[in-house]
Design an enzyme around this catalytic site. Structure first.
Site, PDB file in Angstrom:
ATOM      1  N   ARG A 116      42.607  53.205  43.049  1.00 51.25           N
ATOM      2  CA  ARG A 116      42.155  52.273  44.195  1.00 51.25           C
ATOM      3  C   ARG A 116      43.250  52.055  45.169  1.00 51.25           C
ATOM      4  O   ARG A 116      43.018  51.514  46.417  1.00 51.25           O
ATOM      5  CB  ARG A 116      42.040  50.739  43.572  1.00 51.25           C
ATOM      6  CG  ARG A 116      43.244  50.189  42.937  1.00 51.25           C
ATOM      7  CD  ARG A 116      43.087  48.992  42.131  1.00 51.25           C
ATOM      8  NE  ARG A 116      43.006  47.502  42.926  1.00 51.25           N
ATOM      9  CZ  ARG A 116      43.177  46.173  42.160  1.00 51.25           C
ATOM     10  NH1 ARG A 116      42.854  46.214  40.882  1.00 51.25           N
ATOM     11  NH2 ARG A 116      43.103  45.286  42.869  1.00 51.25           N
ATOM     12  N   ARG A 142      46.327  34.580  40.222  1.00 48.30           N
ATOM     13  CA  ARG A 142      47.107  35.982  39.822  1.00 48.30           C
ATOM     14  C   ARG A 142      48.647  35.542  39.669  1.00 48.30           C
ATOM     15  O   ARG A 142      49.347  35.737  40.577  1.00 48.30           O
ATOM     16  CB  ARG A 142      47.033  36.825  40.902  1.00 48.30           C
ATOM     17  CG  ARG A 142      45.453  37.452  41.118  1.00 48.30           C
ATOM     18  CD  ARG A 142      45.519  38.644  41.913  1.00 48.30           C
ATOM     19  NE  ARG A 142      44.490  39.370  42.116  1.00 48.30           N
ATOM     20  CZ  ARG A 142      43.430  39.483  42.962  1.00 48.30           C
ATOM     21  NH1 ARG A 142      43.471  38.436  43.778  1.00 48.30           N
ATOM     22  NH2 ARG A 142      42.439  40.298  42.791  1.00 48.30           N
ATOM     23  N   ARG A 178      45.715  33.603  34.972  1.00 44.77           N
ATOM     24  CA  ARG A 178      45.483  34.768  34.704  1.00 44.77           C
ATOM     25  C   ARG A 178      46.994  35.312  34.070  1.00 44.77           C
ATOM     26  O   ARG A 178      48.030  35.004  34.950  1.00 44.77           O
ATOM     27  CB  ARG A 178      44.978  36.053  35.339  1.00 44.77           C
ATOM     28  CG  ARG A 178      45.126  37.319  34.676  1.00 44.77           C
ATOM     29  CD  ARG A 178      44.385  38.313  35.621  1.00 44.77           C
ATOM     30  NE  ARG A 178      45.084  38.552  36.665  1.00 44.77           N
ATOM     31  CZ  ARG A 178      45.055  39.457  37.691  1.00 44.77           C
ATOM     32  NH1 ARG A 178      43.535  40.148  37.693  1.00 44.77           N
ATOM     33  NH2 ARG A 178      45.911  39.728  38.623  1.00 44.77           N
ATOM     34  N   CYS A 187      35.496  37.640  39.741  1.00 45.20           N
ATOM     35  CA  CYS A 187      36.627  37.419  40.402  1.00 45.20           C
ATOM     36  C   CYS A 187      37.151  38.774  41.183  1.00 45.20           C
ATOM     37  O   CYS A 187      38.017  38.394  42.166  1.00 45.20           O
ATOM     38  CB  CYS A 187      37.447  36.896  39.701  1.00 45.20           C
ATOM     39  SG  CYS A 187      38.424  37.782  38.488  1.00 45.20           S
ATOM     40  N   HIS A 243      46.491  45.591  46.356  1.00 44.06           N
ATOM     41  CA  HIS A 243      46.872  44.066  46.128  1.00 44.06           C
ATOM     42  C   HIS A 243      47.292  43.520  47.275  1.00 44.06           C
ATOM     43  O   HIS A 243      47.014  42.417  47.890  1.00 44.06           O
ATOM     44  CB  HIS A 243      47.768  44.063  44.789  1.00 44.06           C
ATOM     45  CG  HIS A 243      46.984  44.057  43.764  1.00 44.06           C
ATOM     46  ND1 HIS A 243      47.378  45.040  42.869  1.00 44.06           N
ATOM     47  CD2 HIS A 243      46.158  43.127  42.962  1.00 44.06           C
ATOM     48  CE1 HIS A 243      46.502  45.083  41.750  1.00 44.06           C
ATOM     49  NE2 HIS A 243      45.995  43.854  41.951  1.00 44.06           N
ATOM     50  N   GLU A 259      37.253  44.617  33.125  1.00 46.75           N
ATOM     51  CA  GLU A 259      37.607  45.718  34.152  1.00 46.75           C
ATOM     52  C   GLU A 259      37.725  47.075  33.842  1.00 46.75           C
ATOM     53  O   GLU A 259      37.971  48.012  34.557  1.00 46.75           O
ATOM     54  CB  GLU A 259      39.249  45.329  34.579  1.00 46.75           C
ATOM     55  CG  GLU A 259      39.335  43.898  34.765  1.00 46.75           C
ATOM     56  CD  GLU A 259      40.940  43.477  35.069  1.00 46.75           C
ATOM     57  OE1 GLU A 259      41.282  43.557  36.413  1.00 46.75           O
ATOM     58  OE2 GLU A 259      41.778  43.303  34.424  1.00 46.75           O
ATOM     59  N   ASN A 319      37.435  44.916  41.250  1.00 51.31           N
ATOM     60  CA  ASN A 319      38.182  45.961  41.719  1.00 51.31           C
ATOM     61  C   ASN A 319      38.749  47.080  40.790  1.00 51.31           C
ATOM     62  O   ASN A 319      38.634  48.395  41.051  1.00 51.31           O
ATOM     63  CB  ASN A 319      39.694  45.223  42.148  1.00 51.31           C
ATOM     64  CG  ASN A 319      39.435  43.874  42.900  1.00 51.31           C
ATOM     65  OD1 ASN A 319      38.238  43.845  43.627  1.00 51.31           O
ATOM     66  ND2 ASN A 319      40.230  43.153  43.079  1.00 51.31           N
ATOM     67  N   ASP A 320      39.085  46.533  39.774  1.00 47.79           N
ATOM     68  CA  ASP A 320      39.635  47.409  38.769  1.00 47.79           C
ATOM     69  C   ASP A 320      38.270  48.140  37.841  1.00 47.79           C
ATOM     70  O   ASP A 320      38.421  49.622  37.720  1.00 47.79           O
ATOM     71  CB  ASP A 320      40.348  47.104  37.599  1.00 47.79           C
ATOM     72  CG  ASP A 320      41.908  46.929  38.186  1.00 47.79           C
ATOM     73  OD1 ASP A 320      42.418  47.977  38.549  1.00 47.79           O
ATOM     74  OD2 ASP A 320      42.484  45.795  37.847  1.00 47.79           O
TER      75      ASP A 320
HETATM   76  C1  PEP Z   1      40.034  42.828  39.568  1.00 51.06           C
HETATM   77  O1  PEP Z   1      40.389  43.994  39.138  1.00 51.06           O
HETATM   78  O2  PEP Z   1      38.769  42.870  40.040  1.00 51.06           O
HETATM   79  C2  PEP Z   1      40.800  41.782  39.489  1.00 51.06           C
HETATM   80  C3  PEP Z   1      40.418  40.560  40.003  1.00 51.06           C
HETATM   81  O3  PEP Z   1      42.160  41.805  39.187  1.00 51.06           O
HETATM   82  P1  PEP Z   1      43.316  42.605  40.386  1.00 51.06           P
HETATM   83  O4  PEP Z   1      42.658  42.811  41.787  1.00 51.06           O
HETATM   84  O5  PEP Z   1      44.448  41.490  40.278  1.00 51.06           O
HETATM   85  O6  PEP Z   1      43.800  43.889  39.691  1.00 51.06           O
HETATM   86 MG    MG Z   2      42.232  43.883  38.024  1.00 46.73          MG
END
Ligand code: PEP
Ligand code: MG
Length: 567
Positions: A465, A296, A332, A502, A189, A431, A454-455
């Site tokens: 990650r 976020r 979110r 996203c 993050h 996710e 991302n997740d």
């Molecule tokens: C994701 O997981 O792609 C996402 C947008 O949420 P975050 O990166 O905040 O976990």
């Molecule tokens: Mg995420």
């Protein structure tokens, strides 16, 4: 001149002066005191010692620390609570008339000398603990703790061991040129926020802290993943040219601000922005994004000692809604956990935080806090442009629980005569592979889906990650990811619902056309990437992209996919 390799987080070149963000040096003066000063020196010793022990207690309770780190902090506390330490420092002050800092430093030198003379690796390890704890106490006694960002200016390139999400948000307010860390991963993050600031940044730069000194001239090459320390004249010139070229490219991109995001064939794409902290909204407005596709909100909850109240949240959500109108804002709910652990929420230490109590699980375990956030969002929606979205959903069961809680919130507000708009749209993040597989059911029971790649990559490929040592396994172009996106889009569209992306894949200029070929309806990207992605959309020939996509979908490996993308 040396060159070090790191993993690029955000592209671009930065040329500036190194500013090491770490511990200030201690210059201990070997001062003697007068006998009438003994009492005040001992009082200071007792109160400073108490302060540091309390500080260690708080850190031990802080869930940001791993078990190993907490064990280390426990051992530091034991060193300070050792009666021998107290007796010896008191003796050095009252009998040898040493100043407090001199006495503490002498005590630690005496003990580490004993360790140094024993040929035992365990005790050598203890010696570094002694050094750490001595530093903690002495820096407080000598009052040299300072705001780490005090000396930073607009030529600074920050050099750090690692960076937390909350520290990046502090950096946001400073006008620095770049960032480089010895540890860290580009999918964390912290890195995502740094990327949204469009700062050239590298992580996982091995050897950084031993090679770079304060005020060294440094270049960060965020394109090729290099830090160049004390560059030669020729190297400097080369990078100055690249820097100027990049500025020109940026200026070219600014010309796209007023254009609509449409493909070559005229298909309009909703291009929205992700924000982490409220201040980012101004950049979003400058680039004329079509709204916020992901706010976020967890960043309102981290790096503070109390929870944000419902009113405090209401004010922030309302301001963002007003500034974004007529476009929509997708808020979110908190997604704390993983690397965004918050010490104020009830999160106990977990061995596998990314598989533990994070995202919606935290909210469902802390219903009063969840309700406060939902009520703040409902109240803030007077312009009716807010949508609410839930993170880390594994299936319909959680969605139903959320809806029940939302109903309670609505009737509480009604009972108290507070005005709000009841028909807020709700969406879930996709996710977790189980959410992909049941995306037909999820789409049926909510208003929209947003894929958090991302997740999704993390959980599909079973790769943490945040762990830089296995980052090669974190492959956004693995064919499984494209197939999962396709499956989700088809399911959602069958139910007449829209799907956004996203996650960071949407901000990857090489991938955008394939996401569009997958019939994604909306993209939400880092504000700093918005115009670059718009340029990609404008250049996308969907028919061509679809032909390549067919090949991607039947590929067997990420390497095969990369080849298709690059040819
Ligand atoms: C994701 O997981 O792609 C996402 C947008 O949420 P975050 O990166 O905040 O976990
Ligand atoms: Mg995420």
């Amino acid at each position: 001149m040396y060159k070090l390799k790191g993993n690029p987080v955000a592209a671009g070149v930065a040329i500036g002066k190194a500013k090491i963000i770490g511990k200030p040096e201690l210059n201990i003066t070997r001062r003697k005191i007068l006998s009438h000063e003994i009492g005040s020196e001992l009082d200071k010793f007792n109160s400073d010692l108490k302060f540091i022990i309390n500080e260690l207690d708080k850190l031990i309770e802080d869930y940001n620390y791993s078990k190993e780190n907490r064990d280390i902090l426990e051992s530091h506390k034991m060193i300070l609570e050792d009666p021998q330490f107290h007796t010896r420092v008191t003796e050095l002050i009252s009998e040898e008339l040493l100043s407090l800092e001199h006495a503490i430093s002498k005590y630690f030198t005496e003990v580490s000398d004993i360790f140094d003379n024993m040929d035992n690796p365990y005790l050598t390890h203890r010696a570094s603990d002694l050094e750490d704890v001595a530093y903690r106490l002495l820096s407080h006694v000598m009052n040299v703790r300072k705001d780490l960002l005090n000396d930073v200016d607009d030529k600074s390139i920050l050099i750090m061991e690692n960076i937390t999400p909350s520290f990046v948000t502090k950096v946001f307010e400073k006008n620095i040129r770049g960032l480089c860390t010895e540890k860290g991963s580009k999918n964390s993050h912290s890195s995502i926020i740094a990327r949204s600031m469009n700062l050239p940044m590298l992580v996982n730069t091995i050897g950084l802290l031993t090679k770079v000194k304060d005020d060294d001239s440094v270049i960060i090459d965020g394109n090729d993943g290099l830090v160049i320390v004390s560059p030669t004249k020729a190297e400097l010139q080369k990078y100055q040219q690249i820097f100027v070229q990049e500025q020109n490219n940026r200026n070219e991109l600014l010309k796209l601000i007023d254009l609509e995001a449409v493909t070559k064939g005229g298909k309009k794409i909703e291009l929205m922005s992700n924000i982490e902290i409220p201040q980012e909204i101004d950049q979003v407005l400058k680039f004329k994004s079509s709204g916020i596709g992901l706010f976020r909100t967890e960043f309102l909850f981290i790096d503070r000692e109390d929870l944000p109240t419902e009113d405090e949240q209401y004010t922030i959500y309302k301001e963002i809604s007003e500034k974004s109108a007529p476009h929509s804002v997708i808020i979110r709910t908190i997604d704390v956990g993983g690397d965004k652990l918050s010490s104020i929420l009830n999160i106990t230490h977990e061995e596998n935080p990314n598989l533990g109590c994070r995202g919606i699980r935290i909210s469902l375990q802390n219903v009063p806090i969840f309700k406060q956030q939902i009520k703040a969002i409902l109240r803030a929606n007077s312009l009716r442009n807010i949508k609410i979205m839930f993170p880390m959903i594994s299936g319909v069961n959680e969605l139903r629980k959320i809806k029940d809680i939302m109903d309670i919130c609505k009737s509480d507000l009604k009972k108290n005569g507070i005005e709000f708009y009841s028909d807020i749209q709700i969406g879930v993040m996709i996710e977790i592979p189980s959410a992909v597989i049941t995306s037909d059911a999820l789409a049926e029971e909510c208003d929209f889906l947003s894929i958090g790649t991302n997740d999704l990559i993390q959980y599909t490929l079973a790769v943490d990650r945040d762990n830089s040592t296995i980052s090669d396994y974190y492959q956004s172009t693995h064919p499984s990811i494209f197939r999962l996106i396709k499956y989700t889009v088809e399911n959602a569209h069958k139910k007449g619902k829209k799907v956004a992306i996203c996650g960071e894949m949407a901000s990857d200029k090489e991938l955008v056309k394939y996401l569009l070929a997958l019939e994604i309806d909306e993209l939400s990207v880092s504000p700093g990437r918005l115009l670059l992605i718009k340029k990609e959309i404008l250049n996308t020939d969907l028919a061509e992209a679809k032909i390549k996509l067919e090949k991607i979908l039947v590929s067997k490996t990420a390497e095969e996919v990369n080849k298709i993308i690059r040819t």
